[in-house]
Structure formats: structure tokens, C-alpha cells
Write a protein that holds these residues in place. Structure first.
Motif, PDB file in Angstrom:
ATOM      1  N   SER A 218       0.834  -1.210   0.000  1.00 34.98           N
ATOM      2  CA  SER A 218       0.000   0.000   0.000  1.00 34.98           C
ATOM      3  C   SER A 218       0.866   1.257   0.000  1.00 34.98           C
ATOM      4  O   SER A 218       1.899   1.313   0.689  1.00 34.98           O
ATOM      5  N   MET A 219       0.468   2.224  -0.803  1.00 36.48           N
ATOM      6  CA  MET A 219       1.098   3.539  -0.736  1.00 36.48           C
ATOM      7  C   MET A 219       0.110   4.493  -0.064  1.00 36.48           C
ATOM      8  O   MET A 219      -0.885   4.911  -0.665  1.00 36.48           O
ATOM      9  N   HIS A 220       0.383   4.782   1.188  1.00 38.29           N
ATOM     10  CA  HIS A 220      -0.559   5.600   1.958  1.00 38.29           C
ATOM     11  C   HIS A 220       0.208   6.473   2.934  1.00 38.29           C
ATOM     12  O   HIS A 220       1.261   6.088   3.446  1.00 38.29           O
ATOM     13  N   PHE A 221      -0.322   7.653   3.177  1.00 34.79           N
ATOM     14  CA  PHE A 221       0.290   8.582   4.132  1.00 34.79           C
ATOM     15  C   PHE A 221      -0.694   8.872   5.255  1.00 34.79           C
ATOM     16  O   PHE A 221      -1.878   9.135   5.005  1.00 34.79           O
ATOM     17  N   MET A 222      -0.178   8.795   6.470  1.00 37.52           N
ATOM     18  CA  MET A 222      -1.029   9.037   7.633  1.00 37.52           C
ATOM     19  C   MET A 222      -1.319  10.529   7.773  1.00 37.52           C
ATOM     20  O   MET A 222      -0.428  11.370   7.620  1.00 37.52           O
ATOM     21  N   ARG A 223      -2.569  10.805   8.040  1.00 40.37           N
ATOM     22  CA  ARG A 223      -2.993  12.188   8.298  1.00 40.37           C
ATOM     23  C   ARG A 223      -3.854  12.178   9.559  1.00 40.37           C
ATOM     24  O   ARG A 223      -4.858  11.487   9.620  1.00 40.37           O
ATOM     25  N   THR A 224      -3.440  12.936  10.561  1.00 42.89           N
ATOM     26  CA  THR A 224      -4.208  13.034  11.794  1.00 42.89           C
ATOM     27  C   THR A 224      -4.695  14.469  11.965  1.00 42.89           C
ATOM     28  O   THR A 224      -4.305  15.381  11.228  1.00 42.89           O
ATOM     29  N   LYS A 225      -5.519  14.661  12.954  1.00 45.06           N
ATOM     30  CA  LYS A 225      -6.102  15.983  13.175  1.00 45.06           C
ATOM     31  C   LYS A 225      -5.028  17.025  13.465  1.00 45.06           C
ATOM     32  O   LYS A 225      -5.107  18.165  13.002  1.00 45.06           O
ATOM     33  N   PHE A 226      -4.027  16.619  14.202  1.00 43.79           N
ATOM     34  CA  PHE A 226      -2.994  17.567  14.600  1.00 43.79           C
ATOM     35  C   PHE A 226      -1.701  17.412  13.802  1.00 43.79           C
ATOM     36  O   PHE A 226      -0.749  18.160  14.013  1.00 43.79           O
TER      37      PHE A 226
ATOM     38  N   GLY B   1       3.432  11.059   7.838  1.00 46.87           N
ATOM     39  CA  GLY B   1       4.389  10.161   7.191  1.00 46.87           C
ATOM     40  C   GLY B   1       3.732   8.930   6.592  1.00 46.87           C
ATOM     41  O   GLY B   1       2.528   8.693   6.755  1.00 46.87           O
ATOM     42  N   PRO B   2       4.512   8.123   5.863  1.00 46.96           N
ATOM     43  CA  PRO B   2       3.974   6.935   5.195  1.00 46.96           C
ATOM     44  C   PRO B   2       3.579   5.852   6.188  1.00 46.96           C
ATOM     45  O   PRO B   2       4.260   5.621   7.177  1.00 46.96           O
ATOM     46  N   ASP B   3       2.436   5.200   5.906  1.00 47.58           N
ATOM     47  CA  ASP B   3       1.994   4.084   6.769  1.00 47.58           C
ATOM     48  C   ASP B   3       1.369   2.958   5.938  1.00 47.58           C
ATOM     49  O   ASP B   3       0.524   2.224   6.413  1.00 47.58           O
ATOM     50  N   GLY B   4       1.830   2.834   4.685  1.00 48.26           N
ATOM     51  CA  GLY B   4       1.304   1.759   3.837  1.00 48.26           C
ATOM     52  C   GLY B   4       1.871   0.412   4.230  1.00 48.26           C
ATOM     53  O   GLY B   4       3.093   0.241   4.341  1.00 48.26           O
ATOM     54  N   GLY B   5       0.996  -0.569   4.430  1.00 48.55           N
ATOM     55  CA  GLY B   5       1.420  -1.908   4.848  1.00 48.55           C
ATOM     56  C   GLY B   5       1.804  -2.793   3.676  1.00 48.55           C
ATOM     57  O   GLY B   5       1.547  -2.487   2.508  1.00 48.55           O
TER      58      GLY B   5
ATOM     59  N   GLY C  50      -1.883  -4.776   0.971  1.00 49.75           N
ATOM     60  CA  GLY C  50      -1.660  -4.080   2.228  1.00 49.75           C
ATOM     61  C   GLY C  50      -2.608  -2.884   2.357  1.00 49.75           C
ATOM     62  O   GLY C  50      -3.240  -2.468   1.379  1.00 49.75           O
ATOM     63  N   SER C  51      -2.682  -2.329   3.537  1.00 46.87           N
ATOM     64  CA  SER C  51      -3.576  -1.189   3.748  1.00 46.87           C
ATOM     65  C   SER C  51      -2.916  -0.187   4.694  1.00 46.87           C
ATOM     66  O   SER C  51      -1.773  -0.378   5.141  1.00 46.87           O
ATOM     67  N   ARG C  52      -3.623   0.877   4.993  1.00 50.46           N
ATOM     68  CA  ARG C  52      -3.066   1.945   5.837  1.00 50.46           C
ATOM     69  C   ARG C  52      -2.856   1.451   7.262  1.00 50.46           C
ATOM     70  O   ARG C  52      -3.253   0.355   7.627  1.00 50.46           O
ATOM     71  N   ASN C  53      -2.244   2.316   8.057  1.00 52.85           N
ATOM     72  CA  ASN C  53      -1.915   1.994   9.454  1.00 52.85           C
ATOM     73  C   ASN C  53      -0.958   0.803   9.544  1.00 52.85           C
ATOM     74  O   ASN C  53      -0.999   0.040  10.509  1.00 52.85           O
TER      75      ASN C  53
END
Length: 330
Positions: free
Chosen positions: A23-31, A36-40, A76-79
Motif C-alpha cells: 500500500s502507498m498511503h500517508f497518515m494524516r491526523t487531526k494535529f 508520514g507513510p503508513d502503507g502496509g 496491504g492497507s493503511r496503518n
């Protein structure tokens, strides 16, 4: 051989599973919108596994299973979640089974023990997610690996009967009668050639609760190595036997010539068969007097141990068992 219930040759198409993509994914949180990347990683594709089962005697259960397909691994997926692996497919086969690639003819696997497992076709590896590629100098990799493809191909499954002793002789030599007399096996017995069309196995009880396995194999005819009669379908089973017991009937016109024809057929099929230990039994000997026995013994090869037996009259069977047991343990 796919007629009847004894199946010793099967052609199947096998395909292992493809690996899941990373997975190509980037973590985005409220703050932290750029956490950063979190692709599994992707999951592994399912294997095609060969497993030995001592309770099976033929490949009959695979007759109608022409396609053996394993499932693909999940992406794969995020987180940093890794995809689920594909489900493996287990093919249970009797002991003595060989697997060859149909295209190349190469021997790829051989099952000799109960519970033995061999990965026939491995599943494709799952691809790495972009989190795997993060480095101090590349903190936002915008790529991930695809999953590796699975493997596929037509496979030839061939069963070669596993037995300590193999009975070798022309049709109607008395092999099935001998097997039914010294074991609990119940092969078909009749007064015509090729009564036995498939290998028959039996366990011979011996002294002190010991035992050994003996196989009644379809009769050889002259030219069997060229495919005549049952040809190669029969001869390949002899390759598994530790000791070969040649059975020649007492009413044969030429005992030595009959033995030489049998040995020649084995040699023409596979010269390595001559390295096995040979024993010779003259069957139907209840019709012989002492003078005829001496005359026949003079015809037989001097370097091959022999014994006169009669399955119907129960003559010489204990002597035969002793000879077979000694040969197996030497």
C-alpha cells in the motif's frame, strides 16, 4: 492408468496465488496532517503443497480434480496493516508419488513418508508498502511494490507402489494365488492371463510379530519394455521394490529361458533394476516328484537362490518366507 478404482497416473493444472500489492498511503491526523507513510505490505499468495498420506493407496481422489488453484494474497492497507496471506492448497497423495513438470519432464517432488510436506508451487511474495522504504533522506516515498506473480503449470502425478517384495512373472504364473495364501489380500484369481490388471498389496506375517509388504504386479509379457501388454504402466512399480521374487510355474517348457526373458524385459526398461536382489520360486510344485525337482533345479541360474513352492498344497511357504526375510534384512 485411469480405469477402475486403481489410478496411478494423473495430470493436473496447478497455480499458486499471486502476492498482494503493498500500500502507498500517508497518515494524516487531526494535529499532524503529514504524519508520514503508513502503507502496509501485501500478503503472500497461497502455496500448492504436496502431503503424504499413508491411508491412501491410489490417486483416485484426484481423478476429477483437474485444476488446483490457490488464492491470492490480499493487498496491504493503511496503518501499516499487512494483507492476509492467500489460503494454501494441500494435495494429499499416497506414499511413493512422484511429481514431474509436464513441459520439461523434470522430477520436482517425491513423497515417501506419511505426513511429509513439500511446497510444489510457492505463492508469490507480497509487495512492500511505502512505509518500508522510508529513510532519513526520503521520508515520503511515493511508491510501493506490486505483489509477485504466482507459478503455474501442468503437473504429472505418478504413483509407484511401495513394497518390500515385488512378484515378477508371466501371466498365470500363480502370483495372485501366492499372495492370497501368505497374506490376507483377496486378489482376483482365475485360469486365464492378465487376471491381475492393477498392483495388489498384502502384508506377510512373520515370526515374532514381524511382517513385510509384498506386491502382486500384473504379469510381464515379452516386449513389455516396448509397451506391449500393460507395458510401462506395470514396469514402473517394480522400481520401488527392494527384492524381486521371480515366479516360474513348474509346468513351464523352459524354466531358465523364462527367467532370462523376464530379466531382459527389466533390463531393457531400466538397467538399474538389475542391481536389486533377485530370488526365484518355482510355483505349482505339488505336481513334481523329487527327480523332476532336481532336473528343474539344474536348469535354474546358480547364483539366484530358489525354492519350490505350492500355494494350493501349502508346500515350501515357510521356507519362502525365511528366504524373503533374510534377503530383506541383508
Amino acid at each position: 492408468m485411469e480405469k477402475g478404482n486403481f489410478v496411478d497416473y494423473i495430470r493436473v493444472f496447478c497455480r499458486s496465488g499471486k502476492g498482494g500489492a503493498g500500500s502507498m498511503h500517508f497518515m494524516r491526523t487531526k494535529f499532524n496532517p503529514q504524519a508520514g507513510p503508513d502503507g502496509g505490505d501485501g500478503g503472500r499468495g497461497g502455496h500448492i503443497i504436496l502431503k503424504g498420506n499413508a491411508q491412501l493407496w491410489t490417486l483416485l481422489h484426484l481423478r476429477w480434480r483437474k485444476n488446483v488453484l490457490a488464492t491470492n494474497g490480499e493487498n496491504g492497507s493503511r496503518n501499516n496493516c499487512t494483507g492476509r496471506n492467500g489460503q494454501d492448497v494441500v494435495i494429499e497423495v499416497p506414499l511413493g508419488t512422484q511429481v514431474r513438470d509436464e513441459e520439461s519432464g523434470e522430477l520436482e517432488a517425491e513423497i515417501l513418508h506419511d505426513g511429509q510436506e513439500i511446497i510444489l508451487l510457492p505463492g508469490g511474495q507480497g509487495g512492500r508498502g511505502n512505509a518500508y522504504f522510508k529513510t532519513p533522506t526520503n521520508q515520503t516515498p511515493e511508491y510501493a511494490q506490486p505483489g509477485e506473480p504466482g507459478q503455474e503449470g501442468w503437473k504429472l502425478l505418478e504413483l509407484k507402489v511401495l513394497a518390500d517384495v515385488g512378484l515378477v512373472g508371466f501371466p498365470n504364473a500363480g502370483k495372485s494365488t501366492l499372495l492370497s495364501t501368505i497374506t490376507a489380500a483377496k486378489p482376483q484369481i482365475a485360469d486365464y492371463a492378465f487376471t491381475t490388471l492393477t498392483p495388489q498389496l498384502g502384508i506377510v506375517p512373520y515370526r515374532d510379530d514381524k511382517s513385510f509388504c509384498i506386491a502382486d504386479l500384473p504379469g510381464i509379457i515379452e516386449g513389455a519394455h516396448e509397451g506391449r501388454g500393460l507395458g510401462h504402466r506395470f514396469l514402473r512399480h517394480i522400481e520401488r521394490n527392494s527384492v524381486l521374487l521371480f515366479l516360474i510355474p513348474a509346468d513351464s517348457k523352459d524354466h531358465r529361458k523364462e527367467f532370462e526373458i523376464l530379466v531382459n524385459e527389466l533390463e531393457q526398461y531400466n538397467p538399474e533394476l538389475l542391481d536389486k536382489q533377485f530370488l526365484l520360486a518355482v510355483s505349482k510344485s505339488d505336481m513334481l516328484d523329487e527327480e523332476l525337482r532336481k532336473a528343474i533345479a539344474a536348469e535354474l541360474p546358480e547364483n539366484i537362490p530358489h525354492v519350490f513352492i505350492s500355494s494350493v498344497a501349502q508346500q515350501g511357504l515357510n521356507e519362502l518366507k525365511d528366504m524373503l526375510w533374510q534377503a530383506l534384512n541383508n
